[in-house]
Design a protein around this motif. Structure first.
Motif, short mmCIF file in Angstrom:
data_model
loop_
_atom_site.label_atom_id
_atom_site.label_comp_id
_atom_site.label_asym_id
_atom_site.label_seq_id
_atom_site.Cartn_x
_atom_site.Cartn_y
_atom_site.Cartn_z
N ILE A 152 0.84 -1.20 0.00
CA ILE A 152 0.00 0.00 0.00
C ILE A 152 0.87 1.25 0.00
CG2 ILE A 152 -1.69 1.35 1.31
CD1 ILE A 152 -2.83 -1.28 2.34
N THR A 153 0.52 2.19 -0.86
CA THR A 153 1.18 3.50 -0.91
C THR A 153 0.13 4.59 -0.77
OG1 THR A 153 2.90 2.66 -2.40
CG2 THR A 153 2.60 5.06 -2.30
N VAL A 154 0.31 5.48 0.19
CA VAL A 154 -0.59 6.62 0.34
C VAL A 154 -0.14 7.70 -0.62
CG1 VAL A 154 -1.44 8.41 1.90
CG2 VAL A 154 -1.12 6.06 2.74
N VAL A 155 -1.00 8.06 -1.56
CA VAL A 155 -0.62 9.01 -2.61
C VAL A 155 -1.09 10.44 -2.34
CG1 VAL A 155 -0.49 7.26 -4.41
CG2 VAL A 155 -2.67 8.43 -3.98
N GLY A 156 -1.93 10.59 -1.30
CA GLY A 156 -2.39 11.94 -1.01
C GLY A 156 -3.28 11.98 0.22
N GLU A 157 -3.47 13.20 0.75
CA GLU A 157 -4.35 13.42 1.90
C GLU A 157 -5.23 14.63 1.62
OE1 GLU A 157 -2.26 13.81 5.56
OE2 GLU A 157 -1.02 12.00 5.26
N ALA A 158 -6.47 14.55 2.05
CA ALA A 158 -7.41 15.68 1.91
C ALA A 158 -8.03 15.94 3.27
CB ALA A 158 -8.48 15.37 0.89
N GLU A 159 -8.26 17.20 3.60
CA GLU A 159 -8.81 17.54 4.91
C GLU A 159 -10.29 17.93 4.85
OE1 GLU A 159 -7.45 22.16 5.51
OE2 GLU A 159 -6.06 20.58 6.14
N ASN A 160 -10.90 17.87 3.68
CA ASN A 160 -12.34 18.06 3.58
C ASN A 160 -12.83 17.42 2.28
OD1 ASN A 160 -12.37 20.11 1.35
ND2 ASN A 160 -11.29 21.36 2.87
N GLY A 161 -14.14 17.35 2.14
CA GLY A 161 -14.71 16.66 0.99
C GLY A 161 -14.42 17.32 -0.34
N GLU A 162 -14.34 18.65 -0.34
CA GLU A 162 -14.05 19.35 -1.59
C GLU A 162 -12.66 19.00 -2.09
OE1 GLU A 162 -15.62 21.22 -4.56
OE2 GLU A 162 -16.68 21.56 -2.67
N GLU A 163 -11.68 18.99 -1.17
CA GLU A 163 -10.33 18.58 -1.55
C GLU A 163 -10.31 17.13 -2.01
OE1 GLU A 163 -7.39 19.22 1.40
OE2 GLU A 163 -7.67 21.40 1.49
N ALA A 164 -11.11 16.30 -1.37
CA ALA A 164 -11.16 14.88 -1.72
C ALA A 164 -11.59 14.69 -3.17
CB ALA A 164 -12.10 14.13 -0.79
N VAL A 165 -12.62 15.41 -3.58
CA VAL A 165 -13.10 15.30 -4.96
C VAL A 165 -12.01 15.73 -5.93
CG1 VAL A 165 -14.79 16.10 -6.64
CG2 VAL A 165 -15.50 15.63 -4.28
N ALA A 166 -11.36 16.85 -5.64
CA ALA A 166 -10.31 17.36 -6.53
C ALA A 166 -9.14 16.38 -6.62
CB ALA A 166 -9.83 18.72 -6.03
N LEU A 167 -8.70 15.84 -5.47
CA LEU A 167 -7.57 14.92 -5.49
C LEU A 167 -7.94 13.58 -6.13
CD1 LEU A 167 -5.89 15.53 -2.01
CD2 LEU A 167 -5.00 16.14 -4.26
N ALA A 168 -9.16 13.14 -5.95
CA ALA A 168 -9.59 11.90 -6.60
C ALA A 168 -9.52 12.04 -8.11
CB ALA A 168 -11.00 11.54 -6.16
N LEU A 169 -9.94 13.20 -8.62
CA LEU A 169 -9.88 13.44 -10.06
C LEU A 169 -8.45 13.54 -10.56
CD1 LEU A 169 -12.78 16.05 -10.29
CD2 LEU A 169 -12.72 13.86 -11.50
N ARG A 170 -7.58 14.15 -9.75
CA ARG A 170 -6.20 14.37 -10.21
C ARG A 170 -5.31 13.14 -10.01
NH1 ARG A 170 -1.61 16.63 -7.72
NH2 ARG A 170 -2.79 17.35 -5.91
N LEU A 171 -5.46 12.46 -8.85
CA LEU A 171 -4.54 11.37 -8.52
C LEU A 171 -5.03 10.00 -8.99
CD1 LEU A 171 -3.63 12.46 -4.86
CD2 LEU A 171 -2.27 12.80 -6.94
N ARG A 172 -6.33 9.85 -9.16
CA ARG A 172 -6.92 8.57 -9.57
C ARG A 172 -6.44 7.41 -8.68
NH1 ARG A 172 -11.27 9.44 -13.04
NH2 ARG A 172 -10.83 11.38 -14.16
N PRO A 173 -6.68 7.49 -7.38
CA PRO A 173 -6.24 6.41 -6.48
C PRO A 173 -7.03 5.14 -6.72
CG PRO A 173 -7.69 7.92 -5.32
CD PRO A 173 -7.44 8.53 -6.67
N ASP A 174 -6.50 4.03 -6.20
CA ASP A 174 -7.21 2.76 -6.30
C ASP A 174 -8.33 2.66 -5.26
OD1 ASP A 174 -5.50 1.63 -8.36
OD2 ASP A 174 -3.97 1.52 -6.79
N VAL A 175 -8.11 3.27 -4.09
CA VAL A 175 -9.07 3.24 -2.99
C VAL A 175 -9.00 4.58 -2.26
CG1 VAL A 175 -9.79 2.10 -0.84
CG2 VAL A 175 -8.78 0.75 -2.68
N ILE A 176 -10.12 4.99 -1.68
CA ILE A 176 -10.17 6.20 -0.87
C ILE A 176 -10.72 5.82 0.51
CG2 ILE A 176 -11.24 8.49 -0.56
CD1 ILE A 176 -11.51 8.60 -3.64
#
Length: 351
Positions: free
Chosen positions: A26-50
């Motif tokens: 497992i590699t942590v590719v990013g952290e978000a501190e609210n839902g808005e950041e989560a949506v943006a990072l999900a779109l940019r980083l395309r993680p396997d799991v959140i």
């Protein structure tokens, strides 16, 4: 495996990162501190799991999950400090699109830390195997068309229709059950018995959630009660559910079957023994192969078996086992299954 952590509390993010990164896969590719950041990072980083917290500023976990599932579908495991006892949080997160929900309870005690690590890693890895493709429910693969076409024209013998429906579901089951059961009617001329693998303590909330979602009578099965046509009965926590002639339900503390209690195979086999060709078995989304052996018993007794299509299943393991064994009469999405069951069982008087 690439994971995005979403939590508004920095120590919690650090703890989740530490727990996950103890696993070399497992590699942590990013952290978000609210839902808005989560949506943006999900779109940019395309993680396997959140991993998704629930209560957060700007955009909470419910809304963030719904947006992510709409804009870039990704398996989401909710990790929350909110109480899960009454099932409300779990129901809302599942409705939003999360594939799993777990409690967030960090402790400095070594045994508790290890327990949390094992649970978190297990759930994240299981989520990574989940398909969250946004393919329409009604789509069927070319490989399924021949199977369905051969069966589509068949009708029950004149004056004889299935008298019982039994259902198996695991990971991804609650949304699939909501679609399937919501497409049926209270006048369905057969009771519906369900084994849903779910965390201990949540069967009662799922019955309430389905009641509110589909407007049908859904209850947790009671030992010795008689199942009534048009109603839905869920196997209770940690008990096998069997059905006897005359629709009598029996609960059992017999040993788990391949680590499962309740087991769909146990229910299906009892249905085949009691009702023979007058039973329809339905195998929905889930990992493993629970239901496959029971489906064979139903087929050998002359009954019918429906399996969920790959395109509509969260996890194709259980339906795949039935299909690859040549036991599925039809391969359908849950909404199509509902129409098929109404066609097969017919309508009677609402109970």
């Amino acid at each position: 495996m690439r994971v995005l952590i979403v939590d508004d509390v920095a120590p919690a993010r650090r703890a989740i990162r530490s727990l996950l990164e103890e696993d070399p896969e497992i590699t942590v590719v990013g952290e978000a501190e609210n839902g808005e950041e989560a949506v943006a990072l999900a779109l940019r980083l395309r993680p396997d799991v959140i991993t998704m917290d629930v209560l957060m500023p700007v955009l909470d976990g419910y809304a963030a999950t719904a947006r992510i599932m709409s804009e870039c579908p990704t398996p989401i495991v909710a990790v929350t400090s909110l109480s899960l006892e009454d099932g409300t949080v779990m129901a809302r997160m599942i409705e939003a699109g999360a594939v799993d929900v777990m409690s967030k309870a960090f402790s400095r005690a070594p045994k508790e830390w290890e327990r949390m690590r094992r649970e978190l890693v297990h759930r994240v890895k299981a989520a990574a195997r989940v398909s969250v493709r946004g393919i329409p429910e009604g789509h069927a693969s070319a490989a399924q068309v021949g199977c369905n076409a051969a069966f589509a024209a068949s009708r029950p013998p004149a004056g004889r229709r299935p008298r019982l429906v039994v259902v198996a579901a695991s990971t991804g089951g609650p949304p699939a059950l909501r679609t399937l059961l919501g497409g049926l009617e209270a006048s369905l001329a057969a009771p519906v018995l369900v084994v849903q693998h779910i965390s201990k303590g949540f069967t009662a909330w799922m019955a309430e959630w389905l009641n509110g979602s589909i407007g049908r009578v859904v209850s947790v099965a009671q030992d010795g009660e008689r199942a009534r046509s048009g109603r839905v009965y869920l196997a209770p926590d940690d008990r096998h559910l069997r059905v006897l002639p005359e629709e009598i339900l029996r609960l059992s503390e017999a040993p788990p079957v391949r680590s499962l209690r309740p087991s769909a195979d146990v229910l299906f086999r009892s249905a085949a023994q009691a009702y023979g060709r007058d039973v329809v078995g339905v195998v929905l989304t889930g990992m493993g192969d629970d239901g496959a052996r029971g489906a064979r018993a139903i087929k050998e007794a002359g009954g019918r078996v429906l399996a969920q299509s790959e395109e509509s299943a969260t996890i194709f393991g259980m339906p795949r086992a039935v299909i690859e064994a040549g036991l599925a009469d039809e391969v359908l999405a849950p909404n199509e299954m509902a129409r098929r069951l109404l066609f097969l069982c017919g309508r009677g008087e609402a109970s």
